[in-house]
Design an enzyme around this catalytic site. Structure first.
Site, PDB file in Angstrom:
ATOM      1  N   HIS A   1       0.866  -1.176   0.000  1.00 32.83           N
ATOM      2  CA  HIS A   1       0.000   0.000   0.000  1.00 32.83           C
ATOM      3  C   HIS A   1       0.904   1.228   0.000  1.00 32.83           C
ATOM      4  O   HIS A   1       1.746   1.398   0.873  1.00 32.83           O
ATOM      5  CB  HIS A   1      -0.919   0.030   1.222  1.00 32.83           C
ATOM      6  CG  HIS A   1      -1.841   1.206   1.226  1.00 32.83           C
ATOM      7  ND1 HIS A   1      -3.085   1.182   0.627  1.00 32.83           N
ATOM      8  CD2 HIS A   1      -1.696   2.458   1.747  1.00 32.83           C
ATOM      9  CE1 HIS A   1      -3.665   2.362   0.773  1.00 32.83           C
ATOM     10  NE2 HIS A   1      -2.842   3.155   1.452  1.00 32.83           N
ATOM     11  N   CYS A   2       0.722   2.092  -0.990  1.00 27.90           N
ATOM     12  CA  CYS A   2       1.584   3.271  -1.149  1.00 27.90           C
ATOM     13  C   CYS A   2       0.830   4.525  -0.734  1.00 27.90           C
ATOM     14  O   CYS A   2      -0.202   4.869  -1.322  1.00 27.90           O
ATOM     15  CB  CYS A   2       2.056   3.392  -2.601  1.00 27.90           C
ATOM     16  SG  CYS A   2       3.077   4.853  -2.902  1.00 27.90           S
ATOM     17  N   GLY A   3       1.354   5.220   0.268  1.00 24.33           N
ATOM     18  CA  GLY A   3       0.722   6.448   0.731  1.00 24.33           C
ATOM     19  C   GLY A   3       0.810   7.578  -0.280  1.00 24.33           C
ATOM     20  O   GLY A   3      -0.052   8.456  -0.307  1.00 24.33           O
TER      21      GLY A   3
ATOM     22  N   ASN B   1      -1.993   6.967  -2.345  1.00 28.18           N
ATOM     23  CA  ASN B   1      -3.170   6.694  -1.515  1.00 28.18           C
ATOM     24  C   ASN B   1      -3.950   5.507  -2.070  1.00 28.18           C
ATOM     25  O   ASN B   1      -5.179   5.530  -2.133  1.00 28.18           O
ATOM     26  CB  ASN B   1      -4.078   7.935  -1.423  1.00 28.18           C
ATOM     27  CG  ASN B   1      -5.100   7.821  -0.315  1.00 28.18           C
ATOM     28  OD1 ASN B   1      -4.895   7.107   0.661  1.00 28.18           O
ATOM     29  ND2 ASN B   1      -6.223   8.518  -0.467  1.00 28.18           N
ATOM     30  N   ASN B   2      -3.223   4.481  -2.469  1.00 27.94           N
ATOM     31  CA  ASN B   2      -3.851   3.326  -3.098  1.00 27.94           C
ATOM     32  C   ASN B   2      -2.926   2.124  -2.938  1.00 27.94           C
ATOM     33  O   ASN B   2      -1.719   2.284  -2.722  1.00 27.94           O
ATOM     34  CB  ASN B   2      -4.093   3.607  -4.586  1.00 27.94           C
ATOM     35  CG  ASN B   2      -5.097   2.657  -5.210  1.00 27.94           C
ATOM     36  OD1 ASN B   2      -5.720   1.850  -4.524  1.00 27.94           O
ATOM     37  ND2 ASN B   2      -5.257   2.738  -6.508  1.00 27.94           N
TER      38      ASN B   2
END
Length: 382
Positions: A190-192, A195-196
């Protein structure tokens, strides 16, 4: 230490930290200073912060910290997305104001205003594609197709089971993301920043996001020095007064003075150059890591799983060897067991999901062949 050597030392430090972050949990470095450094800059500060707040603020401080952690780590949060857009906007504005206005230069053409802008906006295209594209949500319609395409390997994915949250079959290589509140096929992480989740359906856009940012950073790293050199070439052999020593020096003969002089004459361009160098290291490292991971058929999440499996096998071997030593079958006491243990090589099972470089990349280039087409056939049969 002059400013130039300080910059080189800082870039070397950034490269070292990047290496620790990317490879610190690799089975190759288990029990080494690299593994310890990874713990020291990731988990260690979190434990220290939690301990400090609990001691200074008591139980209420601990609850506030948990709330902050929940908001920023366990939920979808646009904070880093907004940060990226602000950084992009600020850098592009400074390029338009301070770099593009110096074009054309002696060694650089005016067309770089347009090619540079095109590359910068390409970053935004892949940023939005990676952000808004469904990462590959596991649904009742496609879960069976995913189970068929990603069979359980009995190593890091041992058996078919239902997701306790989604209530559907959890295919191998998938993971339930607590932030997105869904199971994602071929879950990577999950990549901040977007945001996905990064999964089967948007991994190629995420790689494009890294690649375009790397291209822009390299572009700036080459463009700015050429602009600066064209601007100061005639001054390199002109005598100037050193700002601190108050003596006559020549810029061409003194690297440190040249760097300081550029910081005074072109501070914005030097800051942009510094940012470009750091981003080149960061994006280059992350892109190389993801391309290598795709090439060997391993996701970031699976990298952690393989590391955990290695630790389990290592622990099992240690228990077995200690048992032999206790029964006297090894002889020689603890020192002998240590020597014998050091010679044992732990062999991990073969990665069943490594289908070869071409097929591994085809998997993320054409995800609809797994998610869409098969699911649509299943719906037609119904």
């Amino acid at each position: 230490m002059d400013m130039f050597n300080f910059l080189l030392a800082y870039l070397a430090f950034v490269a070292f930290v990047l290496f620790i972050l990317l490879f610190g949990e690799s089975p190759l470095f288990v029990g080494t200073p690299v593994s310890f450094c990874h713990w020291l800059i990731t988990i260690g500060p979190c434990i220290a912060l939690e301990w400090t707040i609990s001691k200074c603020c008591g139980a209420k401080g601990g609850k506030v910290l948990l709330c902050v952690e929940d908001v920023f780590c366990n939920r979808r949060n646009p904070f880093l997305q907004v940060m990226y857009l602000l950084i992009w906007s600020g850098c592009y504005y400074l390029y338009c104001r301070d770099v593009f206005t110096m074009l054309p230069g002696k060694y650089i053409g005016g067309y770089h205003t347009y090619t540079g802008s095109f590359a910068a906006f390409l970053c935004l295209v892949f940023f939005f594609l990676a952000s808004i594209t469904d990462p590959g949500t596991v649904t009742k319609d496609n879960c069976r197709a995913l189970v068929k395409h990603f069979p359980f390997d009995d190593a890091i994915y041992k058996q078919e089971k239902d997701c306790s949250t989604c209530g559907i079959i959890k295919p191998a290589r998938s993971k339930h993301c607590s932030a997105c509140r869904r199971c994602v096929a071929r879950f990577d992480h999950h990549c901040g920043w977007i945001n996905n989740c990064v999964g089967l359906n948007n991994h190629i856009y995420f790689i494009g996001f890294l690649a375009t940012n790397l291209i822009v950073a390299i572009y700036g790293t080459i463009l700015i020095p050429l602009v600066l050199y064209g601007d100061i070439e005639e001054l390199l052999w002109h005598p100037i007064i050193h700002p601190r020593r108050k003596e006559v020096v020549y810029l061409a003969n003194n690297r440190g003075v040249l760097f300081e002089w550029l910081m005074i004459r072109h501070p914005v361009l030097m800051v942009l150059l510094f940012i470009s160098l750091v981003v080149t290291l960061l994006m280059g490292g992350f892109l190389a890591f993801h391309l290598y991971s795709v090439a060997i058929g391993k996701t970031t999440n699976e990298g952690f799983k393989w590391a955990d499996l290695y630790k389990e096998m290592q622990l099992s071997l240690q228990v077995e060897e200690r048992g032999k030593d206790k029964n006297g079958s090894n002889g020689g006491g603890w020192f002998s067991w240590s020597k014998e243990k050091s010679k044992v090589k732990i062999v991990l099972p073969r990665n069943a999901y490594n289908l070869g470089v071409q097929r591994n990349f085809a998997e993320i280039l054409f995800p609809r062949a797994i998610l869409g087409w098969t699911a649509s056939r299943n719906m037609k049969r119904k």
